[in-house]
Design a protein around this motif. Structure first.
Motif, mmCIF file in Angstrom:
data_model
loop_
_atom_site.group_PDB
_atom_site.id
_atom_site.type_symbol
_atom_site.label_atom_id
_atom_site.label_comp_id
_atom_site.label_asym_id
_atom_site.label_seq_id
_atom_site.Cartn_x
_atom_site.Cartn_y
_atom_site.Cartn_z
ATOM 1 N N GLU A 343 0.862 -1.181 0.000
ATOM 2 C CA GLU A 343 0.000 0.000 0.000
ATOM 3 C C GLU A 343 0.897 1.229 0.000
ATOM 4 O OE1 GLU A 343 -4.030 -1.250 2.487
ATOM 5 O OE2 GLU A 343 -2.498 -0.019 3.431
ATOM 6 N N ALA A 344 0.779 2.034 -1.033
ATOM 7 C CA ALA A 344 1.634 3.216 -1.135
ATOM 8 C C ALA A 344 1.315 4.217 -0.028
ATOM 9 C CB ALA A 344 1.450 3.872 -2.496
ATOM 10 N N GLY A 345 2.329 4.906 0.431
ATOM 11 C CA GLY A 345 2.136 5.995 1.382
ATOM 12 C C GLY A 345 1.765 7.275 0.661
ATOM 13 N N THR A 346 1.703 8.371 1.393
ATOM 14 C CA THR A 346 1.417 9.671 0.789
ATOM 15 C C THR A 346 2.725 10.345 0.396
ATOM 16 O OG1 THR A 346 1.324 10.567 3.021
ATOM 17 C CG2 THR A 346 -0.765 10.076 1.959
ATOM 18 N N PRO A 347 2.699 11.163 -0.658
ATOM 19 C CA PRO A 347 3.927 11.823 -1.113
ATOM 20 C C PRO A 347 4.592 12.684 -0.037
ATOM 21 C CG PRO A 347 2.214 12.011 -2.777
ATOM 22 C CD PRO A 347 1.568 11.428 -1.562
ATOM 23 N N ASP A 348 3.793 13.218 0.893
ATOM 24 C CA ASP A 348 4.381 14.085 1.927
ATOM 25 C C ASP A 348 4.931 13.289 3.117
ATOM 26 O OD1 ASP A 348 2.142 13.238 3.266
ATOM 27 O OD2 ASP A 348 1.242 15.221 3.506
ATOM 28 N N GLY A 349 4.801 11.967 3.065
ATOM 29 C CA GLY A 349 5.353 11.137 4.125
ATOM 30 C C GLY A 349 4.487 11.028 5.366
ATOM 31 N N GLN A 390 6.618 9.061 -6.739
ATOM 32 C CA GLN A 390 5.810 10.100 -6.092
ATOM 33 C C GLN A 390 6.644 11.329 -5.743
ATOM 34 O OE1 GLN A 390 3.784 8.363 -2.709
ATOM 35 N NE2 GLN A 390 2.189 7.473 -3.980
ATOM 36 N N GLU A 391 7.945 11.137 -5.574
ATOM 37 C CA GLU A 391 8.811 12.242 -5.164
ATOM 38 C C GLU A 391 9.491 12.942 -6.344
ATOM 39 O OE1 GLU A 391 11.460 10.396 -2.336
ATOM 40 O OE2 GLU A 391 9.796 9.765 -1.044
ATOM 41 N N LEU A 392 9.124 12.552 -7.580
ATOM 42 C CA LEU A 392 9.727 13.183 -8.757
ATOM 43 C C LEU A 392 9.422 14.680 -8.789
ATOM 44 C CD1 LEU A 392 8.889 10.641 -11.617
ATOM 45 C CD2 LEU A 392 11.114 11.015 -10.545
ATOM 46 N N THR A 393 10.345 15.441 -9.335
ATOM 47 C CA THR A 393 10.128 16.875 -9.547
ATOM 48 C C THR A 393 10.300 17.166 -11.042
ATOM 49 O OG1 THR A 393 12.475 17.340 -9.125
ATOM 50 C CG2 THR A 393 10.963 17.508 -7.259
ATOM 51 N N GLY A 394 9.688 18.247 -11.479
ATOM 52 C CA GLY A 394 9.843 18.659 -12.873
ATOM 53 C C GLY A 394 9.019 17.869 -13.865
ATOM 54 N N VAL A 395 8.044 17.092 -13.373
ATOM 55 C CA VAL A 395 7.128 16.370 -14.272
ATOM 56 C C VAL A 395 5.699 16.636 -13.807
ATOM 57 C CG1 VAL A 395 8.795 14.530 -14.786
ATOM 58 C CG2 VAL A 395 7.181 14.231 -12.914
ATOM 59 N N PRO A 396 4.715 16.515 -14.707
ATOM 60 C CA PRO A 396 3.318 16.708 -14.300
ATOM 61 C C PRO A 396 2.928 15.690 -13.219
ATOM 62 C CG PRO A 396 3.511 16.626 -16.688
ATOM 63 C CD PRO A 396 4.837 16.223 -16.148
ATOM 64 N N THR A 397 1.983 16.064 -12.387
ATOM 65 C CA THR A 397 1.594 15.209 -11.256
ATOM 66 C C THR A 397 1.147 13.824 -11.699
ATOM 67 O OG1 THR A 397 0.909 17.192 -10.065
ATOM 68 C CG2 THR A 397 0.157 15.100 -9.194
ATOM 69 N N PHE A 398 0.449 13.735 -12.832
ATOM 70 C CA PHE A 398 -0.068 12.422 -13.235
ATOM 71 C C PHE A 398 1.069 11.431 -13.466
ATOM 72 C CE2 PHE A 398 0.824 13.831 -17.576
ATOM 73 C CZ PHE A 398 1.103 12.658 -18.249
ATOM 74 N N ARG A 399 2.230 11.934 -13.833
ATOM 75 C CA ARG A 399 3.381 11.055 -14.082
ATOM 76 C C ARG A 399 3.876 10.399 -12.786
ATOM 77 N NH1 ARG A 399 6.884 12.618 -18.153
ATOM 78 N NH2 ARG A 399 8.318 11.064 -17.255
ATOM 79 N N LYS A 400 3.657 11.049 -11.668
ATOM 80 C CA LYS A 400 4.133 10.512 -10.391
ATOM 81 C C LYS A 400 3.289 9.328 -9.916
ATOM 82 C CE LYS A 400 5.619 15.147 -8.979
ATOM 83 N NZ LYS A 400 5.572 16.182 -7.925
ATOM 84 N N HIS A 401 2.128 9.175 -10.527
ATOM 85 C CA HIS A 401 1.197 8.141 -10.068
ATOM 86 C C HIS A 401 0.776 7.197 -11.192
ATOM 87 C CE1 HIS A 401 0.992 10.348 -6.314
ATOM 88 N NE2 HIS A 401 0.738 11.440 -7.003
ATOM 89 N N GLN A 402 1.576 7.132 -12.264
ATOM 90 C CA GLN A 402 1.257 6.222 -13.362
ATOM 91 C C GLN A 402 1.277 4.781 -12.867
ATOM 92 O OE1 GLN A 402 0.113 6.678 -16.226
ATOM 93 N NE2 GLN A 402 0.896 8.504 -17.236
ATOM 94 N N SER A 403 0.383 3.970 -13.403
ATOM 95 C CA SER A 403 0.275 2.594 -12.904
ATOM 96 C C SER A 403 0.371 1.578 -14.037
ATOM 97 C CB SER A 403 -1.042 2.405 -12.147
ATOM 98 O OG SER A 403 -2.142 2.774 -12.966
#
Length: 552
Positions: A343-349, A390-403
């Motif tokens: 189960e993934a955590g939240t991006p903010d920890g 989830q911690e990537l920077t410089g990419v659109p948010t949807f990219r951080k959660h691609q499945s």
């Protein structure tokens, strides 16, 4: 992304976006069609943008969105919303699972959950309508799986309000919430569960028992559905992100099973056994290979993850910031759950990533399987990959959660193998467990394609497992049902692993002494989940870049 969050407030909540915590999804056909129209509008806007001058990341983002919208448009013809229920998924478990992943620190958090409870009966009505349309269209899951789902619904429907998992927030209150507010919240939440939600569960149970289950199909394979063969081919393409056919994947599975069995036999012989059947028989009766209790099973997982965590800096330039923990599967899911899942955590920890272990019937579980599962589901598997994304920077948010399942699960299975490369699996029984985990995924290629494209029976699937593995009966039964309920999903693991291994060998061959495994891993992980063809192009570009770089 904003539209996605509004459409899926539960998903937003899981990701830590609390703006829609008082809402639930609209499950109606009207909402489904409206979303498809919205995606079509996005597709037209995106296609009109000239990509000249885009950075590599912008090109990837554009290509992934175009692919997503095209896939969703093609998937619409198969009307997945007509079959929203099985023993793995459904509205009956969505909200008990959701509440366990939320944080309750303020009065608003509790009031938002109460608002969601008030909205649940309408959602049950919408889902019931969709399933009724599915009956008319001949799109209904296998009857025996629906009977398992009915058992889950009844169990939840017959809970006392205060014992319902939906009342989980009442187990403890933060000190900041005053006693009077606590009493109000408790009264309102239990009232909503008692007078609105549990009656909705009971109505749903009656619908399943009287109207729905009798129409369930007899044949387990999805090919029995209207356009079932076409649907399975599409599902394979979407799941594996390859153009492999069911027949090709079936053969890959047969080949991988044969290869794994040869290595397993070598271990058995090293331990003094003449053949695999005698070795496998000894595993079942060896008390040292089975946990004495649920707590002992959890402790075994934790025991492998500590040493692996200490080794990670040698093999990865980038490590996640998110915390990680091991916990048991919730009781209401344990009878049908996979042996373990992440189960993934939240991006903010604020919520850690969790490795969930099914401790049901713990004494029947195999301890020799634990090391490989720990690396797959935990470190360096899902927790590392998903948290870095989830911690990537410089990419659109949807990219951080691609499945992309083939990438995510392929990485998980690759991580099991990486444990061997790192120097773990010192116990030959654990190394056998690694191969057992690998052959498990190879068997999936055979039985998933068998049932959905070759009209295998459920018993044929079970028999193939018994012939080629020592996987415990509890897991085999749950796994076979999972493949039937979820066509093609189980193909992703082995297909993804083989692709990552292929890319690693390609890079090693091309770069020779200049190959850096750490740098390769960062290239695989630093862009988030990708379709396998896009990942292949990315690694090829990296290889070319490394070749062109001046020697250090």
């Amino acid at each position: 992304w904003q539209a996605t969050m509004e459409r899926s407030p539960e998903y937003a909540s899981v990701l830590g976006d609390t703006r829609y915590n008082d809402r639930i999804s609209d499950y109606s056909v009207k909402a489904e069609n409206a979303w498809l129209a919205r995606e079509d509008e996005f597709l037209m806007k995106l296609a009109a943008i000239d990509p000249t001058g885009f950075t590599d990341q912008e090109k990837i983002s554009r290509d992934l969105l175009l692919r997503q919208y095209a896939d969703d448009a093609e998937a619409a013809a198969f009307k997945d919303w007509e079959m929203p229920l099985d023993q793995m998924n459904g509205i009956h478990t969505t909200y008990p699972q959701l509440v366990a992943r939320l944080s309750f620190t303020t009065v608003k958090d509790y009031d938002d959950w109460i608002a969601r409870l008030h909205a649940l009966p309408k959602a049950f009505e919408q889902v019931t309508t969709n399933m009724s349309i599915g009956i008319e269209d001949g799109r209904v899951p296998p009857r025996y799986l629906l009977e398992k789902a009915l058992d889950q619904v009844k169990e939840l429907a017959n809970e006392k309000p205060e014992d319902s998992p939906l009342a989980l927030p009442l187990k403890s209150f933060p000190a900041a919430i005053k006693p009077a507010e606590q009493e109000r919240i408790k009264a309102e939440m239990l009232d909503a569960i008692s007078k609105e939600v549990l009656p909705a569960y009971r109505r749903f149970a009656r619908f399943l028992e009287v109207s729905y289950i009798p129409t369930g199909r007899a044949e387990p394979g999805v090919s029995a559905l209207p356009d079932g063969t076409k649907y399975y081919a599409f599902s394979i393409r979407r799941t594996t992100t390859t153009d492999l056919t069911a027949a090709q994947i079936h053969q890959i599975g047969l080949d991988e099973v044969k290869r794994d069995e040869a290595q397993m036999l070598a271990i058995a012989q090293k331990l003094g056994f003449a053949d695999l059947p005698s070795f496998r028989a000894s595993l079942k009766t060896n008390p040292k290979l089975h946990p004495a209790s649920p707590e002992a099973l959890l402790a075994a997982y934790r025991g492998y993850l500590g040493p692996m965590q200490a080794q990670l800096p040698k093999y990865f330039g980038r490590l996640p910031k998110a915390p990680f923990e091991v916990d048991a599967v919730p009781e209401y899911l344990e009878k049908t759950s996979a042996p373990a899942y992440y189960e993934a955590g939240t991006p903010d920890g604020s919520r850690p990533g969790r490795l969930r272990i099914d401790t049901y019937n713990a004494a029947s579980r195999n301890l020799y399987a634990v090391e490989a599962i720990a690396y797959h589901e935990g470190l360096p598997g899902h927790h590392l990959q998903i948290s870095i994304a989830q911690e990537l920077t410089g990419v659109p948010t949807f990219r951080k959660h691609q499945s992309y399942t083939a990438y995510i699960e392929g990485w998980g299975l690759y991580s099991e193998r990486l444990g061997k490369d790192v120097g773990f699996y010192q116990d030959p029984y654990s190394d056998y467990g690694r191969l057992e985990a690998d052959i498990w995924r190879a068997i999936r290629l055979v039985v998933d394609t068998g049932v959905h494209s070759q009209h295998w029976s459920r018993q044929q699937m079970v028999d193939y497992f018994h012939e080629h593995s020592n996987i415990d009966e509890t897991s085999i039964q749950a796994e076979v049902d999972r493949y039937i309920a979820w066509p093609s999903q189980a193909l992703a693991y082995k297909i993804g692993q083989l692709k990552i291994l292929e890319l690693r060998e390609r890079a090693k061959s091309a770069l020779g002494n200049n190959f850096d495994l750490r740098a390769f891993h960062d290239q695989v992980l630093d862009t988030g989940a990708l379709p396998l063809d896009v990942l292949s192009d990315r690694i090829d570009a990296w290889i070319a870049q490394q070749k062109a770089a001046p020697p250090q």
